[in-house]
Scaffold this motif. Structure first.
Motif, PDB file in Angstrom:
ATOM      1  N   PHE A  38      10.756  18.608 -29.147  1.00 41.62           N
ATOM      2  CA  PHE A  38      10.228  19.223 -27.932  1.00 41.62           C
ATOM      3  C   PHE A  38      11.041  18.730 -26.742  1.00 41.62           C
ATOM      4  O   PHE A  38      11.516  17.594 -26.739  1.00 41.62           O
ATOM      5  CB  PHE A  38       8.762  18.823 -27.710  1.00 41.62           C
ATOM      6  CG  PHE A  38       7.781  19.550 -28.573  1.00 41.62           C
ATOM      7  CD1 PHE A  38       7.069  20.622 -28.074  1.00 41.62           C
ATOM      8  CD2 PHE A  38       7.547  19.145 -29.871  1.00 41.62           C
ATOM      9  CE1 PHE A  38       6.144  21.274 -28.854  1.00 41.62           C
ATOM     10  CE2 PHE A  38       6.626  19.794 -30.666  1.00 41.62           C
ATOM     11  CZ  PHE A  38       5.916  20.863 -30.160  1.00 41.62           C
ATOM     12  N   TYR A  39      11.163  19.581 -25.724  1.00 41.78           N
ATOM     13  CA  TYR A  39      11.891  19.210 -24.518  1.00 41.78           C
ATOM     14  C   TYR A  39      11.022  19.573 -23.319  1.00 41.78           C
ATOM     15  O   TYR A  39      11.046  20.707 -22.839  1.00 41.78           O
ATOM     16  CB  TYR A  39      13.252  19.896 -24.457  1.00 41.78           C
ATOM     17  CG  TYR A  39      14.090  19.537 -25.652  1.00 41.78           C
ATOM     18  CD1 TYR A  39      14.742  18.317 -25.697  1.00 41.78           C
ATOM     19  CD2 TYR A  39      14.166  20.377 -26.752  1.00 41.78           C
ATOM     20  CE1 TYR A  39      15.479  17.943 -26.811  1.00 41.78           C
ATOM     21  CE2 TYR A  39      14.901  20.013 -27.865  1.00 41.78           C
ATOM     22  CZ  TYR A  39      15.555  18.806 -27.892  1.00 41.78           C
ATOM     23  OH  TYR A  39      16.273  18.438 -28.988  1.00 41.78           O
ATOM     24  N   SER A  40      10.292  18.634 -22.841  1.00 41.64           N
ATOM     25  CA  SER A  40       9.316  18.904 -21.788  1.00 41.64           C
ATOM     26  C   SER A  40       9.952  19.112 -20.418  1.00 41.64           C
ATOM     27  O   SER A  40       9.356  19.749 -19.549  1.00 41.64           O
ATOM     28  CB  SER A  40       8.303  17.765 -21.729  1.00 41.64           C
ATOM     29  OG  SER A  40       8.957  16.530 -21.513  1.00 41.64           O
ATOM     30  N   GLU A  41      11.145  18.597 -20.203  1.00 45.95           N
ATOM     31  CA  GLU A  41      11.778  18.709 -18.885  1.00 45.95           C
ATOM     32  C   GLU A  41      12.053  20.163 -18.513  1.00 45.95           C
ATOM     33  O   GLU A  41      11.926  20.541 -17.348  1.00 45.95           O
ATOM     34  CB  GLU A  41      13.084  17.896 -18.833  1.00 45.95           C
ATOM     35  CG  GLU A  41      12.897  16.411 -18.957  1.00 45.95           C
ATOM     36  CD  GLU A  41      12.756  15.934 -20.405  1.00 45.95           C
ATOM     37  OE1 GLU A  41      12.479  14.745 -20.582  1.00 45.95           O
ATOM     38  OE2 GLU A  41      12.913  16.748 -21.335  1.00 45.95           O
ATOM     39  N   VAL A  42      12.427  20.969 -19.496  1.00 44.41           N
ATOM     40  CA  VAL A  42      12.711  22.382 -19.236  1.00 44.41           C
ATOM     41  C   VAL A  42      11.448  23.082 -18.740  1.00 44.41           C
ATOM     42  O   VAL A  42      11.472  23.815 -17.745  1.00 44.41           O
ATOM     43  CB  VAL A  42      13.270  23.065 -20.508  1.00 44.41           C
ATOM     44  CG1 VAL A  42      13.428  24.558 -20.301  1.00 44.41           C
ATOM     45  CG2 VAL A  42      14.592  22.432 -20.917  1.00 44.41           C
ATOM     46  N   LEU A  43      10.340  22.856 -19.432  1.00 46.04           N
ATOM     47  CA  LEU A  43       9.067  23.446 -19.014  1.00 46.04           C
ATOM     48  C   LEU A  43       8.633  22.905 -17.664  1.00 46.04           C
ATOM     49  O   LEU A  43       8.142  23.660 -16.807  1.00 46.04           O
ATOM     50  CB  LEU A  43       7.989  23.183 -20.066  1.00 46.04           C
ATOM     51  CG  LEU A  43       6.606  23.755 -19.754  1.00 46.04           C
ATOM     52  CD1 LEU A  43       6.654  25.272 -19.598  1.00 46.04           C
ATOM     53  CD2 LEU A  43       5.615  23.343 -20.841  1.00 46.04           C
ATOM     54  N   LEU A  44       8.812  21.622 -17.441  1.00 44.35           N
ATOM     55  CA  LEU A  44       8.451  21.012 -16.167  1.00 44.35           C
ATOM     56  C   LEU A  44       9.177  21.687 -15.010  1.00 44.35           C
ATOM     57  O   LEU A  44       8.563  22.067 -14.008  1.00 44.35           O
ATOM     58  CB  LEU A  44       8.763  19.514 -16.190  1.00 44.35           C
ATOM     59  CG  LEU A  44       8.613  18.746 -14.876  1.00 44.35           C
ATOM     60  CD1 LEU A  44       7.166  18.734 -14.419  1.00 44.35           C
ATOM     61  CD2 LEU A  44       9.125  17.331 -15.033  1.00 44.35           C
ATOM     62  N   VAL A  45      10.474  21.869 -15.138  1.00 46.22           N
ATOM     63  CA  VAL A  45      11.262  22.494 -14.070  1.00 46.22           C
ATOM     64  C   VAL A  45      10.850  23.957 -13.892  1.00 46.22           C
ATOM     65  O   VAL A  45      10.723  24.438 -12.757  1.00 46.22           O
ATOM     66  CB  VAL A  45      12.774  22.359 -14.351  1.00 46.22           C
ATOM     67  CG1 VAL A  45      13.595  23.189 -13.373  1.00 46.22           C
ATOM     68  CG2 VAL A  45      13.192  20.894 -14.279  1.00 46.22           C
ATOM     69  N   ALA A  46      10.605  24.664 -14.988  1.00 46.35           N
ATOM     70  CA  ALA A  46      10.179  26.065 -14.891  1.00 46.35           C
ATOM     71  C   ALA A  46       8.844  26.170 -14.155  1.00 46.35           C
ATOM     72  O   ALA A  46       8.659  27.045 -13.297  1.00 46.35           O
ATOM     73  CB  ALA A  46      10.074  26.675 -16.284  1.00 46.35           C
ATOM     74  N   GLN A  47       7.924  25.275 -14.480  1.00 43.16           N
ATOM     75  CA  GLN A  47       6.624  25.300 -13.809  1.00 43.16           C
ATOM     76  C   GLN A  47       6.737  24.884 -12.348  1.00 43.16           C
ATOM     77  O   GLN A  47       6.033  25.406 -11.488  1.00 43.16           O
ATOM     78  CB  GLN A  47       5.624  24.423 -14.560  1.00 43.16           C
ATOM     79  CG  GLN A  47       5.225  25.015 -15.893  1.00 43.16           C
ATOM     80  CD  GLN A  47       4.235  24.154 -16.636  1.00 43.16           C
ATOM     81  OE1 GLN A  47       4.182  22.937 -16.462  1.00 43.16           O
ATOM     82  NE2 GLN A  47       3.429  24.788 -17.477  1.00 43.16           N
TER      83      GLN A  47
END
Length: 142
Positions: free
Chosen positions: A20-29
């Motif tokens: 999982f790569y949470s940073e991508v989702l974090l930046v998108a959100q």
């Protein structure tokens, strides 16, 4: 609220050995306009709790070392323990690192690092990483 819970779940998974790569989702959100402080809180909490799962696994891992199916050789386990003894519990501040960070939390469990010491060090390291991601995304976005 579901966006924050999705980030929590993704950050939790990212702290385990799952890809999982949470940073991508974090930046998108963040780019969608969600509250940066809440994003930081949910990401840090999820990632820290995922690290606690690793710690629990490590805590109980040594009971199975003598089993044929055990995925880690005793020699590699000994080497990881020696490394952790040499550099100490302060290395948990680096549990955020993409390479080796998850392993640190497992080794901390193997080494029986107390949860009261493990939690603040891991939370600080992981929280700092998510803060840096948010600040960098905001700087690039502006």
């Amino acid at each position: 609220m579901s966006a924050y819970l999705l980030l929590f779940a993704t950050a939790f998974g990212a702290a385990t050995l799952l890809p999982f790569y949470s940073e991508v989702l974090l930046v998108a959100q963040l780019n969608r306009g969600l509250d940066p402080m809440l994003l930081w809180l949910f990401a840090t909490a999820g990632n820290t709790l995922g690290a606690v799962v690793n710690w629990v696994i490590g805590w109980h891992l040594t009971h199975y070392v003598d089993r044929r199916w055990f995925p880690v050789r005793q020699q590699a386990l000994d080497r990881a323990q020696r490394w952790f003894q040499r550099y100490g519990t302060w290395t948990l501040l680096f549990s955020w690192a993409p390479v080796g960070g998850d392993a640190l939390t497992v080794v901390a469990g193997i080494m029986k690092v107390r949860l009261w010491l493990f939690l603040p060090l891991v939370t600080l390291g992981k929280g700092a990483r998510y803060a840096a991601v948010i600040l960098a995304a905001q700087a690039i976005g502006n």
